[in-house]
Design a protein around this motif. Structure first.
Motif, PDB file in Angstrom:
ATOM      1  N   THR A  36     -46.962  26.083  77.064  1.00 14.03           N
ATOM      2  CA  THR A  36     -45.878  26.243  76.098  1.00 14.03           C
ATOM      3  C   THR A  36     -44.522  26.169  76.786  1.00 14.03           C
ATOM      4  OG1 THR A  36     -47.318  27.677  74.801  1.00 14.03           O
ATOM      5  CG2 THR A  36     -44.970  27.728  74.295  1.00 14.03           C
ATOM      6  N   ILE A  37     -44.409  26.799  77.931  1.00 10.08           N
ATOM      7  CA  ILE A  37     -43.151  26.759  78.683  1.00 10.08           C
ATOM      8  C   ILE A  37     -42.879  25.345  79.182  1.00 10.08           C
ATOM      9  CG2 ILE A  37     -42.018  27.580  80.771  1.00 10.08           C
ATOM     10  CD1 ILE A  37     -43.446  30.243  80.297  1.00 10.08           C
ATOM     11  N   PHE A  38     -43.919  24.654  79.635  1.00  3.37           N
ATOM     12  CA  PHE A  38     -43.769  23.272  80.093  1.00  3.37           C
ATOM     13  C   PHE A  38     -43.258  22.388  78.961  1.00  3.37           C
ATOM     14  CE2 PHE A  38     -45.892  19.075  80.618  1.00  3.37           C
ATOM     15  CZ  PHE A  38     -45.127  18.625  81.667  1.00  3.37           C
ATOM     16  N   LEU A  39     -43.863  22.511  77.787  1.00  4.04           N
ATOM     17  CA  LEU A  39     -43.416  21.709  76.644  1.00  4.04           C
ATOM     18  C   LEU A  39     -42.002  22.056  76.212  1.00  4.04           C
ATOM     19  CD1 LEU A  39     -46.615  21.518  74.438  1.00  4.04           C
ATOM     20  CD2 LEU A  39     -45.524  19.693  75.735  1.00  4.04           C
ATOM     21  N   SER A  40     -41.643  23.332  76.296  1.00  7.45           N
ATOM     22  CA  SER A  40     -40.280  23.710  75.909  1.00  7.45           C
ATOM     23  C   SER A  40     -39.247  23.138  76.878  1.00  7.45           C
ATOM     24  CB  SER A  40     -40.150  25.223  75.790  1.00  7.45           C
ATOM     25  OG  SER A  40     -40.348  25.844  77.029  1.00  7.45           O
ATOM     26  N   PHE A  41     -39.532  23.159  78.178  1.00  5.03           N
ATOM     27  CA  PHE A  41     -38.623  22.550  79.153  1.00  5.03           C
ATOM     28  C   PHE A  41     -38.496  21.052  78.887  1.00  5.03           C
ATOM     29  CE2 PHE A  41     -38.906  26.341  81.794  1.00  5.03           C
ATOM     30  CZ  PHE A  41     -37.719  26.320  82.502  1.00  5.03           C
ATOM     31  N   LEU A  42     -39.624  20.389  78.589  1.00  2.85           N
ATOM     32  CA  LEU A  42     -39.573  18.952  78.310  1.00  2.85           C
ATOM     33  C   LEU A  42     -38.795  18.656  77.040  1.00  2.85           C
ATOM     34  CD1 LEU A  42     -43.124  17.632  79.241  1.00  2.85           C
ATOM     35  CD2 LEU A  42     -40.985  17.301  80.458  1.00  2.85           C
ATOM     36  N   LEU A  43     -39.003  19.448  75.997  1.00  2.00           N
ATOM     37  CA  LEU A  43     -38.269  19.226  74.756  1.00  2.00           C
ATOM     38  C   LEU A  43     -36.773  19.447  74.932  1.00  2.00           C
ATOM     39  CD1 LEU A  43     -40.639  20.755  72.071  1.00  2.00           C
ATOM     40  CD2 LEU A  43     -40.031  18.351  72.401  1.00  2.00           C
ATOM     41  N   ILE A  44     -36.408  20.441  75.721  1.00  2.00           N
ATOM     42  CA  ILE A  44     -34.993  20.688  75.991  1.00  2.00           C
ATOM     43  C   ILE A  44     -34.374  19.498  76.714  1.00  2.00           C
ATOM     44  CG2 ILE A  44     -33.405  22.076  77.387  1.00  2.00           C
ATOM     45  CD1 ILE A  44     -35.195  24.499  76.676  1.00  2.00           C
ATOM     46  N   SER A  45     -35.062  18.973  77.728  1.00  2.00           N
ATOM     47  CA  SER A  45     -34.506  17.858  78.493  1.00  2.00           C
ATOM     48  C   SER A  45     -34.409  16.598  77.639  1.00  2.00           C
ATOM     49  CB  SER A  45     -35.332  17.602  79.748  1.00  2.00           C
ATOM     50  OG  SER A  45     -36.628  17.162  79.418  1.00  2.00           O
ATOM     51  N   VAL A  46     -35.424  16.318  76.826  1.00  3.25           N
ATOM     52  CA  VAL A  46     -35.379  15.128  75.972  1.00  3.25           C
ATOM     53  C   VAL A  46     -34.284  15.272  74.911  1.00  3.25           C
ATOM     54  CG1 VAL A  46     -36.696  13.837  74.244  1.00  3.25           C
ATOM     55  CG2 VAL A  46     -37.766  14.472  76.398  1.00  3.25           C
ATOM     56  N   THR A  47     -34.116  16.466  74.373  1.00  4.09           N
ATOM     57  CA  THR A  47     -33.052  16.710  73.396  1.00  4.09           C
ATOM     58  C   THR A  47     -31.673  16.481  74.010  1.00  4.09           C
ATOM     59  OG1 THR A  47     -34.452  18.325  72.286  1.00  4.09           O
ATOM     60  CG2 THR A  47     -32.104  18.396  71.782  1.00  4.09           C
ATOM     61  N   ILE A  48     -31.488  16.940  75.231  1.00  2.00           N
ATOM     62  CA  ILE A  48     -30.205  16.736  75.912  1.00  2.00           C
ATOM     63  C   ILE A  48     -29.935  15.254  76.134  1.00  2.00           C
ATOM     64  CG2 ILE A  48     -28.983  17.108  78.090  1.00  2.00           C
ATOM     65  CD1 ILE A  48     -30.246  19.889  78.184  1.00  2.00           C
ATOM     66  N   VAL A  49     -30.970  14.510  76.524  1.00  2.00           N
ATOM     67  CA  VAL A  49     -30.788  13.069  76.732  1.00  2.00           C
ATOM     68  C   VAL A  49     -30.449  12.369  75.413  1.00  2.00           C
ATOM     69  CG1 VAL A  49     -31.978  10.952  77.393  1.00  2.00           C
ATOM     70  CG2 VAL A  49     -32.207  12.978  78.811  1.00  2.00           C
ATOM     71  N   ILE A  50     -31.121  12.743  74.329  1.00  2.00           N
ATOM     72  CA  ILE A  50     -30.838  12.125  73.031  1.00  2.00           C
ATOM     73  C   ILE A  50     -29.419  12.459  72.566  1.00  2.00           C
ATOM     74  CG2 ILE A  50     -31.459  12.184  70.582  1.00  2.00           C
ATOM     75  CD1 ILE A  50     -34.387  12.410  71.511  1.00  2.00           C
ATOM     76  N   ILE A  51     -28.991  13.690  72.774  1.00  4.08           N
ATOM     77  CA  ILE A  51     -27.627  14.079  72.402  1.00  4.08           C
ATOM     78  C   ILE A  51     -26.596  13.283  73.191  1.00  4.08           C
ATOM     79  CG2 ILE A  51     -25.970  15.991  72.553  1.00  4.08           C
ATOM     80  CD1 ILE A  51     -28.251  17.851  71.728  1.00  4.08           C
ATOM     81  N   SER A  52     -26.922  12.968  74.442  1.00  7.14           N
ATOM     82  CA  SER A  52     -25.966  12.228  75.272  1.00  7.14           C
ATOM     83  C   SER A  52     -25.690  10.835  74.724  1.00  7.14           C
ATOM     84  CB  SER A  52     -26.479  12.136  76.707  1.00  7.14           C
ATOM     85  OG  SER A  52     -27.567  11.234  76.800  1.00  7.14           O
ATOM     86  N   PHE A  53     -26.638  10.251  73.984  1.00  6.76           N
ATOM     87  CA  PHE A  53     -26.401   8.938  73.392  1.00  6.76           C
ATOM     88  C   PHE A  53     -25.351   8.996  72.291  1.00  6.76           C
ATOM     89  CE2 PHE A  53     -30.845   8.004  74.876  1.00  6.76           C
ATOM     90  CZ  PHE A  53     -30.461   7.112  75.861  1.00  6.76           C
TER      91      PHE A  53
END
Length: 90
Positions: A36-53
């Motif tokens: 669960t922690i692994f998925l949350s870290f991944l979701l946070i990083s992917v969300t940040i990358v998407i926001i950067s666009f």
């Protein structure tokens, strides 16, 4: 290339934080929360990358690199945790 070491520091802090949290959870026999922690870290990083666009420009590129650094740190942390579990060091 001065100033880019911050991305290496973000990557290292993320990897160390994930590793420490995973080791603490293993000692308390709560292994089911590591995924669960692994998925949350991944979701946070992917969300940040998407926001950067949506931000665009140099600011968006910097935010995207931060998200990429968090993603790489998460992958390094899960690999370290898996290797220690494989060799049964902890």
């Amino acid at each position: 290339m001065e100033g880019f070491e911050i991305f290496i520091y973000i990557c290292l802090v993320t990897a160390i934080a994930f590793f420490i949290v995973a080791m603490l959870l293993k000692r308390k026999k709560n292994d089911q929360f590591i995924g669960t922690i692994f998925l949350s870290f991944l979701l946070i990083s992917v969300t940040i990358v998407i926001i950067s666009f949506f931000i665009g420009g140099w600011s968006g590129m910097g935010i995207g690199l931060m998200g990429l650094s968090i993603f790489i740190g998460t992958i390094i942390g899960i690999v370290l945790t898996s290797l220690l579990q494989l060799f049964k060091i902890t």
